[in-house]
Design a protein around this motif. Structure first.
Motif, PDB file in Angstrom:
ATOM      1  N   GLU A  17       0.836  -1.201   0.000  1.00 48.37           N
ATOM      2  CA  GLU A  17       0.000   0.000   0.000  1.00 48.37           C
ATOM      3  C   GLU A  17       0.871   1.253   0.000  1.00 48.37           C
ATOM      4  O   GLU A  17       0.595   2.213  -0.733  1.00 48.37           O
ATOM      5  N   GLY A  18       1.933   1.263   0.797  1.00 47.65           N
ATOM      6  CA  GLY A  18       2.843   2.406   0.827  1.00 47.65           C
ATOM      7  C   GLY A  18       3.498   2.646  -0.520  1.00 47.65           C
ATOM      8  O   GLY A  18       3.615   3.799  -0.975  1.00 47.65           O
ATOM      9  N   LEU A  20       2.288   1.739  -3.459  1.00 47.70           N
ATOM     10  CA  LEU A  20       1.261   2.231  -4.384  1.00 47.70           C
ATOM     11  C   LEU A  20       0.988   3.722  -4.167  1.00 47.70           C
ATOM     12  O   LEU A  20       0.844   4.482  -5.123  1.00 47.70           O
ATOM     13  N   ARG A  21       0.923   4.127  -2.911  1.00 42.89           N
ATOM     14  CA  ARG A  21       0.669   5.546  -2.611  1.00 42.89           C
ATOM     15  C   ARG A  21       1.836   6.416  -3.087  1.00 42.89           C
ATOM     16  O   ARG A  21       1.631   7.545  -3.558  1.00 42.89           O
ATOM     17  N   ALA A  22       3.044   5.894  -2.981  1.00 45.90           N
ATOM     18  CA  ALA A  22       4.211   6.630  -3.465  1.00 45.90           C
ATOM     19  C   ALA A  22       4.153   6.771  -4.991  1.00 45.90           C
ATOM     20  O   ALA A  22       4.456   7.846  -5.535  1.00 45.90           O
ATOM     21  N   HIS A  24       1.468   6.811  -6.749  1.00 47.11           N
ATOM     22  CA  HIS A  24       0.399   7.784  -6.995  1.00 47.11           C
ATOM     23  C   HIS A  24       0.925   9.209  -6.790  1.00 47.11           C
ATOM     24  O   HIS A  24       0.664  10.100  -7.607  1.00 47.11           O
ATOM     25  N   ALA A  25       1.682   9.428  -5.725  1.00 45.96           N
ATOM     26  CA  ALA A  25       2.233  10.760  -5.420  1.00 45.96           C
ATOM     27  C   ALA A  25       3.168  11.237  -6.530  1.00 45.96           C
ATOM     28  O   ALA A  25       3.251  12.435  -6.806  1.00 45.96           O
ATOM     29  N   PRO A  31      -5.471   8.301  -9.664  1.00 49.02           N
ATOM     30  CA  PRO A  31      -6.292   8.095  -8.462  1.00 49.02           C
ATOM     31  C   PRO A  31      -7.292   6.945  -8.584  1.00 49.02           C
ATOM     32  O   PRO A  31      -7.454   6.164  -7.664  1.00 49.02           O
ATOM     33  N   LEU A  34      -5.471   3.708  -8.239  1.00 48.82           N
ATOM     34  CA  LEU A  34      -5.010   3.537  -6.865  1.00 48.82           C
ATOM     35  C   LEU A  34      -6.123   2.960  -6.001  1.00 48.82           C
ATOM     36  O   LEU A  34      -5.925   1.990  -5.278  1.00 48.82           O
ATOM     37  N   GLU A  35      -7.321   3.553  -6.080  1.00 51.85           N
ATOM     38  CA  GLU A  35      -8.446   3.084  -5.261  1.00 51.85           C
ATOM     39  C   GLU A  35      -8.827   1.652  -5.625  1.00 51.85           C
ATOM     40  O   GLU A  35      -9.113   0.840  -4.744  1.00 51.85           O
ATOM     41  N   LEU A  38      -6.106  -0.717  -4.256  1.00 55.00           N
ATOM     42  CA  LEU A  38      -6.185  -0.801  -2.793  1.00 55.00           C
ATOM     43  C   LEU A  38      -7.391  -1.632  -2.357  1.00 55.00           C
ATOM     44  O   LEU A  38      -7.303  -2.402  -1.411  1.00 55.00           O
TER      45      LEU A  38
END
Length: 172
Positions: A17-18, A20-22, A24-25, A31, A34-35, A38
């Motif tokens: 998850e971390g 994937l969020r990175a 995305h950032a 977005p 990403l959702e 997740l």
């Protein structure tokens, strides 16, 4: 300190998850993707196992009822994904030659299943030694088993103790 399989899975999912969020950032992962990713990451992959020992008509109806029950039960859980309802017909629980049971074990070994549901211990296996061997094997692979009618969840601390008692009764 050693982590349980479930704790290891949670850590792995957290790391993913971390990551994937990175991504995305950095603008690499949109977005909406990403959702979706997740959501899929948090889904518990659930299978069910049912068995009847004869091929008589009433037993076939029972097997179909069990299949329907598990499919509907799993589909009502928002964070569960149905893998398959594995069903053996006309086979004894003392037999280790149950094709659907073997396929389920193979899917678990291939990390396609997180949780197995079954009606009761006697549907899973009739032999105490086999029951414990299979549940221990599955636990090492990170797969829990819930015996719905017996109110046993092998992911809980007292699961194996309660399972041993019920497996002894099922063997009689």
């Amino acid at each position: 300190m050693r982590l349980t399989e479930q704790e290891q899975a949670a850590v792995s999912r957290g790391m993913i998850e971390g990551l994937l969020r990175a991504l995305h950032a950095e603008g690499v992962l949109p977005p909406e993707r990403l959702e979706l990713v997740l959501e899929l990451l948090c889904m518990l992959r659930v299978a069910a196992y049912c068995r009847v020992s004869t091929s008589q008509e009433d037993q076939r109806n029972s097997l179909e009822n069990q299949r329907r029950y598990f499919s509907e039960y799993i589909s009502r859980q928002p964070d569960w994904e149905l893998v398959e309802v594995y069903a053996d017909e006309g086979l004894s629980g003392t037999s280790s030659d149950r094709p659907a049971f073997r396929r389920m074990l193979a899917a678990a070994a291939e990390e396609k299943i997180d949780l197995i549901l079954t009606k009761e211990v006697s549907r899973f296996a009739r032999n105490t030694v086999d029951t414990l061997a299979y549940t221990r094997l599955l636990r090492r692979q990170g797969v829990g088993i819930v015996f719905i009618g017996d109110h046993i969840d092998t992911r809980q601390n007292d699961g194996e103790f309660r399972l041993t008692i019920m497996a002894s009764v099922a063997q009689e």
